[in-house]
Design a protein around this motif. Structure first.
Motif, PDB file in Angstrom:
ATOM      1  N   ILE A 251       0.848  -1.186   0.000  1.00 49.20           N
ATOM      2  CA  ILE A 251       0.000   0.000   0.000  1.00 49.20           C
ATOM      3  C   ILE A 251       0.887   1.240   0.000  1.00 49.20           C
ATOM      4  CG2 ILE A 251      -1.884   1.187   1.184  1.00 49.20           C
ATOM      5  CD1 ILE A 251      -2.547  -1.402   2.601  1.00 49.20           C
ATOM      6  N   PRO A 252       0.607   2.223  -0.873  1.00 54.07           N
ATOM      7  CA  PRO A 252       1.372   3.481  -0.831  1.00 54.07           C
ATOM      8  C   PRO A 252       1.331   4.099   0.567  1.00 54.07           C
ATOM      9  CG  PRO A 252       0.014   3.396  -2.792  1.00 54.07           C
ATOM     10  CD  PRO A 252      -0.378   2.221  -1.956  1.00 54.07           C
ATOM     11  N   THR A 253       2.395   4.774   0.931  1.00 51.97           N
ATOM     12  CA  THR A 253       2.533   5.272   2.294  1.00 51.97           C
ATOM     13  C   THR A 253       1.391   6.201   2.698  1.00 51.97           C
ATOM     14  OG1 THR A 253       4.934   5.136   2.054  1.00 51.97           O
ATOM     15  CG2 THR A 253       4.089   6.465   3.879  1.00 51.97           C
ATOM     16  N   ILE A 254       1.032   7.112   1.806  1.00 48.14           N
ATOM     17  CA  ILE A 254      -0.035   8.074   2.137  1.00 48.14           C
ATOM     18  C   ILE A 254      -1.357   7.338   2.380  1.00 48.14           C
ATOM     19  CG2 ILE A 254      -1.364  10.033   1.283  1.00 48.14           C
ATOM     20  CD1 ILE A 254       1.086  10.946  -0.266  1.00 48.14           C
TER      21      ILE A 254
ATOM     22  N   LEU B  86      -1.696   4.174   3.178  1.00 47.79           N
ATOM     23  CA  LEU B  86      -1.558   3.336   4.379  1.00 47.79           C
ATOM     24  C   LEU B  86      -1.782   4.173   5.636  1.00 47.79           C
ATOM     25  CD1 LEU B  86      -0.830   0.630   5.658  1.00 47.79           C
ATOM     26  CD2 LEU B  86       1.582   1.307   5.527  1.00 47.79           C
ATOM     27  N   THR B  87      -1.254   5.392   5.646  1.00 47.82           N
ATOM     28  CA  THR B  87      -1.454   6.278   6.796  1.00 47.82           C
ATOM     29  C   THR B  87      -2.929   6.612   6.982  1.00 47.82           C
ATOM     30  OG1 THR B  87       0.732   7.253   6.406  1.00 47.82           O
ATOM     31  CG2 THR B  87      -0.790   8.481   7.821  1.00 47.82           C
ATOM     32  N   SER B  88      -3.616   6.865   5.863  1.00 47.17           N
ATOM     33  CA  SER B  88      -5.049   7.177   5.931  1.00 47.17           C
ATOM     34  C   SER B  88      -5.849   5.987   6.459  1.00 47.17           C
ATOM     35  CB  SER B  88      -5.559   7.583   4.544  1.00 47.17           C
ATOM     36  OG  SER B  88      -6.950   7.782   4.558  1.00 47.17           O
ATOM     37  N   ILE B  89      -5.527   4.784   5.983  1.00 47.68           N
ATOM     38  CA  ILE B  89      -6.250   3.584   6.435  1.00 47.68           C
ATOM     39  C   ILE B  89      -5.993   3.346   7.914  1.00 47.68           C
ATOM     40  CG2 ILE B  89      -6.400   1.083   6.191  1.00 47.68           C
ATOM     41  CD1 ILE B  89      -5.849   1.406   3.229  1.00 47.68           C
ATOM     42  N   ALA B  90      -4.714   3.526   8.324  1.00 46.98           N
ATOM     43  CA  ALA B  90      -4.386   3.315   9.737  1.00 46.98           C
ATOM     44  C   ALA B  90      -5.120   4.305  10.624  1.00 46.98           C
ATOM     45  CB  ALA B  90      -2.876   3.446   9.929  1.00 46.98           C
ATOM     46  N   ALA B  91      -5.249   5.551  10.159  1.00 45.76           N
ATOM     47  CA  ALA B  91      -5.972   6.555  10.950  1.00 45.76           C
ATOM     48  C   ALA B  91      -7.455   6.206  11.060  1.00 45.76           C
ATOM     49  CB  ALA B  91      -5.790   7.935  10.316  1.00 45.76           C
TER      50      ALA B  91
END
Length: 474
Positions: free
Chosen positions: A328-331, A333-338
């Motif tokens: 998953i692209p980093t941006i 992945l960060t959105s999904i984690a949030a």
């Protein structure tokens, strides 16, 4: 002694060497049908002879009987005398009732079945035969637009529950003397009429032979819809995909008949079965042939892509978020984690909860009254999704994945195809939760092997490039 033997004995008692005794036949009818209110037994006199007319009032109308049977009998002169056996009834048949389909019969044991099919039986005192006249006049649904296979451009006629109407819709479109409708009966109690439609000298003889054998060997107690017959034409074993195509569109069925296939028409069902059916049939719509070639090709490819999305998107989400976050692209992945922060369940439980909820909504929308079903489905999906996200039970991305899956599953023109694949989708989700992408790949490989092994009446279920090229099997 069985019921059929009792019926034969009752009516045989009404026949003597000199002819038929009306009172004995009347008694036999009362014993056979019991205290049923819709059996009419009318005593009348014609041509100087005592007679009797019996029929079911629920299968015809009093005005039809009066106009087409009783009035012609009243017009028959006293000069018609039955000097020989059946001479009177035969004269009436040829001269006064020739406008109706009729037959003379001395086999009175078939009388209950004929009356149940909408015939009226005319008896004359002393005559051994009876005259069976087709008087059925049933209220049937008019030809309307199909409800399950809608098109923007194309014919708006759809099949009805009347087999005669359905055959007429086919006959109007295929004007060839090679078109055949072969009649069969299925159902020990319902005696449902089943018709095999095909074009002689073009339909595959081996397939036609197998269909005849399967229909002829069917020992069902009752048959009310063509869906009950689909199991007859499925290959043995467990198959995820339907091997019988069904349609309520006359133009679609006619196209298949011209494609050397066989249609199965069941009286009482608006859905006509087509055999053999292959994989790409379920991704084609009649509308594809009424548009520019490239537009139809794009629509078929889009349906196939939607099928793949509905099959693998939930399992891919579970596999990637649980085991392969590096894909998953980093941006993103960060959105999904949030979004998943504070969610108490793992991804697989999220997906299964939302998939189950949408399946319940789908079933509720189908079974509820038409006026409120669609509104309940839309409102339920919106409220349920929003409330689940606000309550912290599921994440926003989960709702998007499930919504995309549900919408994609409705793209297939044939509803049964999309509904059958739901079971396999749940299996892929479970595999992905244990082994990640390896489980998804393993499940897809098993599915491909399953598809490659499938045959319907000796025809391979999948053919290379058939979906892209839109070709039909020959």
């Amino acid at each position: 002694m069985n019921h059929g033997d009792n019926t034969t004995d009752r009516f045989a008692a009404g026949q003597t060497g000199g002819g038929t005794t009306l009172e004995a036949v009347r008694t036999a009818l009362r014993l056979t049908f019991g205290n049923t209110d819709d059996l009419a037994i009318v005593s009348l006199r014609f041509c100087g002879r005592e007679g009797m007319l019996c029929y079911f009032t629920t299968l015809t109308s009093a005005s039809f009987i009066m106009d087409y049977v009783i009035q012609p009998l009243a017009q028959a002169g006293d000069d018609l005398k039955g000097g020989q056996a059946s001479a009177l009834l035969k004269e009436l048949q040829e001269r006064y009732l020739s406008g109706l389909s009729s037959e003379l019969s001395d086999q009175l044991h078939v009388l209950p079945m004929k009356l149940g099919r909408g015939y009226a039986a005319l008896f004359a005192e002393g005559e051994r035969d009876c005259l069976l006249v087709d008087v059925k006049e049933l209220a049937t649904r008019s030809v309307e637009e199909p409800t399950s296979q809608n098109v923007v451009r194309g014919p708006k006629e759809g099949f009805t529950e009347s087999a005669a109407t359905n055959m007429s819709l086919i006959r109007r479109r295929i004007m060839t003397d090679k078109l055949r409708f072969e009649r069969h009966e299925i159902g020990e109690k319902t005696r449902t009429e089943v018709y095999l439609a095909y074009i002689e000298d073009e339909a595959d003889e081996e397939v036609l032979r197998q269909v005849r054998e399967q229909v002829g060997s069917c020992r069902m107690v009752s048959l009310f819809d063509s869906g009950s017959l689909e199991s007859l034409f499925r290959p043995r074993g467990f198959w995820l995909f339907p091997t019988v195509y069904n349609s309520e569109r006359p133009d679609s069925v006619c196209s298949c008949l011209l494609d050397k296939r066989i249609a199965v028409i069941v009286n009482g069902s608006p859905f006509v079965l087509i055999v053999p059916a292959v994989f790409r049939d379920f991704f084609q719509s009649p509308e594809d042939h009424y548009q520019w070639f490239l537009v139809g090709l794009f629509a078929r490819v889009l349906r196939f892509v939607a099928f793949l999305l509905s099959l693998v998107v939930p399992s891919l989400y579970v596999a990637i978020t649980s085991y392969h976050q590096e894909l998953i692209p980093t941006i993103l992945l960060t959105s999904i984690a949030a979004q998943r922060e504070g969610i108490p369940f793992p991804a697989v439980v999220e997906i299964l909860l939302m998939e189950s909820a949408f399946e319940i909504l789908r079933e509720a929308g189908t079974r509820m009254p038409r006026l409120v079903g669609q509104a309940i489905s839309i409102a339920g999906a919106l409220v349920l999704g929003e409330a689940a996200v606000q309550a912290g039970i599921v994440s926003n991305i989960n709702v998007v994945v499930v919504a995309l899956t549900v919408i994609s599953s409705y793209v297939a023109p044939v509803y049964t195809f999309g509904s059958n694949i739901r079971l396999f989708r749940f299996g892929l989700i479970v595999l992905a939760s244990f082994t990640g992408l390896y489980g998804v790949i393993l499940g897809c490989a098993v599915l491909m092997i399953h598809l490659s092994r499938m045959e319907t009446f000796g025809v391979p279920y999948v053919s290379p490039f058939s979906v892209l090229l839109g070709r039909r099997a020959t």
